[in-house]
Motif scaffolding. Sequence first.
Motif, short mmCIF file in Angstrom:
data_model
loop_
_atom_site.label_atom_id
_atom_site.label_comp_id
_atom_site.label_asym_id
_atom_site.label_seq_id
_atom_site.Cartn_x
_atom_site.Cartn_y
_atom_site.Cartn_z
N VAL A 79 0.86 -1.18 0.00
CA VAL A 79 0.00 0.00 0.00
C VAL A 79 0.90 1.23 0.00
CG1 VAL A 79 -0.21 0.06 2.53
CG2 VAL A 79 -1.98 1.11 1.11
N TYR A 80 0.42 2.29 -0.64
CA TYR A 80 1.21 3.50 -0.80
C TYR A 80 0.48 4.71 -0.21
CZ TYR A 80 3.34 0.50 -4.33
OH TYR A 80 3.93 -0.55 -4.98
N LEU A 81 1.27 5.68 0.19
CA LEU A 81 0.74 6.96 0.64
C LEU A 81 1.52 8.04 -0.08
CD1 LEU A 81 -1.10 8.63 2.51
CD2 LEU A 81 0.72 8.53 4.24
N GLN A 82 0.86 8.66 -1.05
CA GLN A 82 1.46 9.77 -1.77
C GLN A 82 1.08 11.06 -1.05
OE1 GLN A 82 3.49 9.87 -4.61
NE2 GLN A 82 3.64 12.05 -4.11
N MET A 83 2.09 11.80 -0.63
CA MET A 83 1.86 13.01 0.14
C MET A 83 2.38 14.20 -0.64
SD MET A 83 2.93 11.65 3.94
CE MET A 83 4.65 11.49 3.49
N ASN A 84 1.48 15.10 -0.99
CA ASN A 84 1.83 16.31 -1.73
C ASN A 84 1.53 17.54 -0.88
OD1 ASN A 84 2.43 14.67 -3.98
ND2 ASN A 84 0.33 14.80 -4.74
N SER A 85 2.09 18.66 -1.31
CA SER A 85 1.86 19.93 -0.62
C SER A 85 2.08 19.77 0.89
CB SER A 85 0.44 20.44 -0.89
OG SER A 85 0.22 20.60 -2.28
N LEU A 86 3.17 19.17 1.24
CA LEU A 86 3.44 18.89 2.65
C LEU A 86 3.62 20.16 3.46
CD1 LEU A 86 5.71 15.80 2.16
CD2 LEU A 86 3.67 15.85 3.60
N LYS A 87 3.17 20.08 4.70
CA LYS A 87 3.22 21.20 5.63
C LYS A 87 4.04 20.78 6.85
CE LYS A 87 -1.55 22.40 4.38
NZ LYS A 87 -2.92 22.61 4.91
N PRO A 88 4.60 21.74 7.57
CA PRO A 88 5.33 21.37 8.79
C PRO A 88 4.48 20.57 9.77
CG PRO A 88 5.86 23.61 8.18
CD PRO A 88 4.75 23.16 7.24
N GLU A 89 3.20 20.82 9.81
CA GLU A 89 2.32 20.07 10.74
C GLU A 89 2.09 18.63 10.30
OE1 GLU A 89 1.72 23.06 9.31
OE2 GLU A 89 -0.41 23.28 8.79
N ASP A 90 2.59 18.25 9.14
CA ASP A 90 2.54 16.84 8.72
C ASP A 90 3.69 16.04 9.31
OD1 ASP A 90 1.53 17.98 5.48
OD2 ASP A 90 0.24 17.08 7.02
N THR A 91 4.61 16.72 9.98
CA THR A 91 5.73 16.03 10.60
C THR A 91 5.23 15.03 11.64
OG1 THR A 91 7.26 17.86 10.24
CG2 THR A 91 7.79 16.33 12.03
N ALA A 92 5.62 13.78 11.46
CA ALA A 92 5.14 12.72 12.35
C ALA A 92 5.79 11.40 11.93
CB ALA A 92 3.62 12.58 12.27
N ALA A 93 5.62 10.41 12.79
CA ALA A 93 5.92 9.04 12.38
C ALA A 93 4.66 8.47 11.74
CB ALA A 93 6.33 8.20 13.59
N TYR A 94 4.83 7.86 10.58
CA TYR A 94 3.69 7.34 9.83
C TYR A 94 3.70 5.81 9.90
CZ TYR A 94 2.57 11.90 7.94
OH TYR A 94 2.18 13.21 7.80
N TYR A 95 2.53 5.27 10.17
CA TYR A 95 2.37 3.84 10.34
C TYR A 95 1.29 3.30 9.41
CZ TYR A 95 4.63 4.91 14.81
OH TYR A 95 5.49 5.35 15.78
N THR A 115 7.62 5.02 9.85
CA THR A 115 8.68 5.72 9.14
C THR A 115 8.50 7.22 9.41
OG1 THR A 115 9.77 6.03 6.98
CG2 THR A 115 7.37 5.91 6.96
N GLN A 116 9.59 7.89 9.67
CA GLN A 116 9.54 9.30 10.09
C GLN A 116 9.49 10.22 8.88
OE1 GLN A 116 9.29 10.60 13.21
NE2 GLN A 116 9.19 12.65 12.29
N VAL A 117 8.57 11.16 8.95
CA VAL A 117 8.46 12.22 7.95
C VAL A 117 8.66 13.55 8.67
CG1 VAL A 117 6.92 13.43 6.37
CG2 VAL A 117 6.94 10.93 6.43
N THR A 118 9.60 14.33 8.19
CA THR A 118 9.87 15.64 8.77
C THR A 118 9.77 16.69 7.68
OG1 THR A 118 11.36 14.65 10.41
CG2 THR A 118 11.51 17.03 10.06
N VAL A 119 8.91 17.67 7.91
CA VAL A 119 8.70 18.73 6.93
C VAL A 119 9.25 20.03 7.51
CG1 VAL A 119 7.02 19.92 5.49
CG2 VAL A 119 6.63 17.54 6.16
N SER A 120 10.21 20.60 6.83
CA SER A 120 10.82 21.84 7.31
C SER A 120 10.13 23.04 6.68
CB SER A 120 12.31 21.86 6.97
OG SER A 120 12.49 21.85 5.57
N SER A 121 10.09 24.12 7.44
CA SER A 121 9.41 25.33 6.95
C SER A 121 10.36 26.23 6.19
CB SER A 121 8.80 26.08 8.12
OG SER A 121 9.78 26.40 9.06
#
Length: 121
Positions: A79-95, A115-121
Motif C-alpha cells: 500500500v502507498y501513501l502519496q503526500m503532496n503539498s506537505l506542511k510542517p504540521e505533517d511532521t510525524a511518524a507514519y504507520y 517511518t519518520q516524515v519531517t517537513v521543514s518550513s
Amino acid sequence: QVQLVESGGGLVQAGGSLRLSCVASGRSVSTYAMGWFRRAPGKEREFVGVITYSGRTVYYGDSVKGRFTISRDNDKNTVYLQMNSLKPEDTAAYYCAVGLLPSPNAKYDYWGQGTQVTVSS
C-alpha cells in the motif's frame, strides 16, 4: 501473522512531496483494509486514511484531504501513501496497519514499525 514494513520517509521542505510504501509479508493482505496513521511528538495518534481491500474506495482524515492519496497493489502486497503539498504540521511518524473494516475506528490487528516524515518550513 502479518509483518508490515514502511519506507520512504525523510526530510522534505514545505510544499514538497513524499511517497511512503508499506510492504506486507507473511500472508496476503488483499482481502483486508489497509490504513495509514501518524503520530507527532506529544500528540495522539491521528487517522490519515484507509483503503478498502479492492482499492476502489478510500477515506481520508480531514487534515490531509486533497493533499494525500492512498493506493494499493495487491499483487505486490503493498500500500502507498502519496503526500503532496506537505506542511510542517505533517511532521510525524507514519504507520500502516491491517484491518478488517475500512474505518478509522476499526480494530487494526497488525502495525508496521513506522517511518519518520519531517517537513521543514
